[in-house]
Design a protein around this motif. Structure first.
Motif, mmCIF file in Angstrom:
data_model
loop_
_atom_site.group_PDB
_atom_site.id
_atom_site.type_symbol
_atom_site.label_atom_id
_atom_site.label_comp_id
_atom_site.label_asym_id
_atom_site.label_seq_id
_atom_site.Cartn_x
_atom_site.Cartn_y
_atom_site.Cartn_z
ATOM 1 N N HIS A 1 0.676 -2.464 -6.329
ATOM 2 C CA HIS A 1 0.280 -1.225 -5.648
ATOM 3 C C HIS A 1 -0.858 -0.543 -6.412
ATOM 4 C CE1 HIS A 1 0.604 2.629 -3.545
ATOM 5 N NE2 HIS A 1 0.624 3.207 -4.741
ATOM 6 N N HIS A 2 -0.737 -0.494 -7.726
ATOM 7 C CA HIS A 2 -1.802 0.091 -8.550
ATOM 8 C C HIS A 2 -3.112 -0.680 -8.374
ATOM 9 C CE1 HIS A 2 -4.218 1.197 -12.016
ATOM 10 N NE2 HIS A 2 -4.180 -0.064 -12.409
ATOM 11 N N ASN B 1 5.589 5.048 7.906
ATOM 12 C CA ASN B 1 6.223 5.724 6.784
ATOM 13 C C ASN B 1 7.138 4.798 6.004
ATOM 14 O OD1 ASN B 1 5.016 8.205 7.370
ATOM 15 N ND2 ASN B 1 6.596 8.697 8.893
ATOM 16 N N TRP C 1 0.824 -1.208 0.000
ATOM 17 C CA TRP C 1 0.000 0.000 0.000
ATOM 18 C C TRP C 1 0.862 1.264 0.000
ATOM 19 C CZ3 TRP C 1 -4.981 0.687 -0.917
ATOM 20 C CH2 TRP C 1 -5.897 -0.335 -0.659
ATOM 21 N N HIS C 2 2.103 1.149 0.433
ATOM 22 C CA HIS C 2 2.932 2.331 0.639
ATOM 23 C C HIS C 2 3.145 3.101 -0.666
ATOM 24 C CE1 HIS C 2 6.375 4.787 1.938
ATOM 25 N NE2 HIS C 2 5.892 4.590 3.157
ATOM 26 N N SER C 3 3.128 4.422 -0.583
ATOM 27 C CA SER C 3 3.221 5.261 -1.785
ATOM 28 C C SER C 3 4.522 5.052 -2.548
ATOM 29 C CB SER C 3 3.078 6.740 -1.405
ATOM 30 O OG SER C 3 4.085 7.115 -0.478
ATOM 31 N N SER C 4 5.583 4.643 -1.858
ATOM 32 C CA SER C 4 6.864 4.429 -2.540
ATOM 33 C C SER C 4 6.808 3.257 -3.509
ATOM 34 C CB SER C 4 7.971 4.193 -1.515
ATOM 35 O OG SER C 4 7.754 2.978 -0.813
ATOM 36 N N THR D 1 -4.681 0.245 -4.959
ATOM 37 C CA THR D 1 -5.274 1.583 -4.898
ATOM 38 C C THR D 1 -6.487 1.710 -5.815
ATOM 39 O OG1 THR D 1 -3.693 2.369 -6.569
ATOM 40 C CG2 THR D 1 -3.098 2.668 -4.249
ATOM 41 N N ALA E 1 4.700 2.888 -5.818
ATOM 42 C CA ALA E 1 4.122 3.319 -7.095
ATOM 43 C C ALA E 1 5.121 3.261 -8.246
ATOM 44 C CB ALA E 1 3.558 4.731 -6.960
ATOM 45 N N ASP E 2 6.404 3.458 -7.961
ATOM 46 C CA ASP E 2 7.412 3.402 -9.021
ATOM 47 C C ASP E 2 8.528 2.415 -8.676
ATOM 48 O OD1 ASP E 2 8.529 4.802 -6.970
ATOM 49 O OD2 ASP E 2 9.091 6.570 -8.153
#
Length: 322
Positions: free
Chosen positions: A238-239, A314, A209-212, A242, A214-215
């Motif tokens: 991750h995509h 985080n 789930w962590h935003s990092s 979300t 995404a790439d």
């Protein structure tokens, strides 16, 4: 059904803490999708004949009360379960007998004498989840009961699910555990990264789930050979998370089951090599505290295909060593 799979008939869902209720000497009340249902030993025997399971766990009067539960209550549970055992057997399926006695050493010894007198017992079920004890207390009572019973028979435990708990249970003499751990990890959107024998990946789990993420185009876990890791990467899962796509659950479940099965293969290898105690100690040091937090998160009412957790660390590898 695959012939390698076993069908176990038990009146209780092993991962459900809700115990039987509204019981008498003639019937018990068991939770079902339609509420509480009455079940008699005769009804259970008919179910065995109709379903033809590979293993049967007879009905039992599990004590699910605070530590102040009186000895009379625990004695009644032993007496009642012995009666139901007599009335619900007589079939060909192997029987795993629930270990009774709750917190009472006296009643556990009384139950062991009852079981020892039978010649139709294939193994034992240790299911004390309703007592809400810690794992240390549960294993202490389990060791006492197992010490009174035939050590050559199967010992099956409910409630030891996380890898660190499984290792402690196996070291205490447990042969088989019932676990939904891989599913619980998937529900949190985590990819399991723990290993008993392999290289340390720096964490027990990776938070997809962590935003990092995404790439991040690496596999879910480096060097993993599961379908999800061979065909997809962290950014894609991750995509999916979300976007609330069900495929996220499918891929994560495939990976987490693969990791869990590899863990058990390593446990068996350690047993064969005589190194389980040392390997378990190293595992406990490597992942100290990692599974405690996941256990708490696993109780939250969300899944990868519904909504993102409202609280995360985080660090995407936060479920790791403290």
């Amino acid at each position: 059904m695959d012939e390698s799979e076993l069908v176990v008939l038990d009146v209780l869902d092993p991962i459900c803490k809700q115990r039987i209720s509204k019981l008498t000497d003639k019937h018990i009340g068991i939770p079902s999708d339609g509420g509480m249902r009455r079940l008699t030993p005769e009804m259970f025997s008919r179910a065995v004949q109709a379903l033809k399971p590979d293993i049967v766990v007879p009905p039992a009067d599990y004590v699910a009360e605070p530590p102040v539960a009186g000895n009379n209550r625990m004695a009644n549970s032993v007496r009642r379960t012995a009666r139901w055992l007599d009335e619900s057997t007589g079939h060909a399926a192997p029987i795993l007998v629930p270990v009774m006695g709750a917190r009472s050493i006296e009643q556990r010894e009384a139950w062991a004498r009852i079981v020892a007198a039978r010649n139709d017992v294939w193994g034992y079920v240790l299911n004390d989840t309703g007592l809400e004890m810690g794992l240390d207390d549960t294993l202490t009572l389990a060791k006492h009961s197992l010490g009174l019973l035939d050590a050559s028979k199967l010992r099956y435990m409910v409630g030891a699910s996380a890898p660190d708990a499984v290792l402690r249970a196996v070291l205490s003499g447990i042969d088989l555990v019932d676990s939904s751990y891989a599913f619980a990890v998937t529900e949190q959107g985590f990819a399991s990264a723990y290993t008993l024998h392999g290289d340390d990946h720096g964490a027990a789990h990776v938070d997809l789930w962590h935003s990092s993420m995404a790439d991040d185009f690496r596999p879910l876990v480096e060097d993993c050979t599961c379908f999800a890791c061979r065909r997809h990467h962290r950014a894609y899962v991750h995509h999916l998370l979300t976007a609330h796509e069900m495929l996220a659950t499918v891929l994560l479940q495939a990976h987490n089951l693969h990791c869990y099965q590899r863990f058990f293969a390593d446990v068996r290898a350690s047993i064969a090599a005589g190194s389980l105690a040392a390997d378990a100690a190293r595992f406990a040091t490597r992942y100290s505290g990692a599974f405690d937090e996941l256990h708490v998160l696993a109780t939250q009412p969300f899944s990868p295909s519904s909504k993102a957790p409202s609280h995360r660390h985080n660090d995407p590898l936060s479920i790791a060593n403290n």
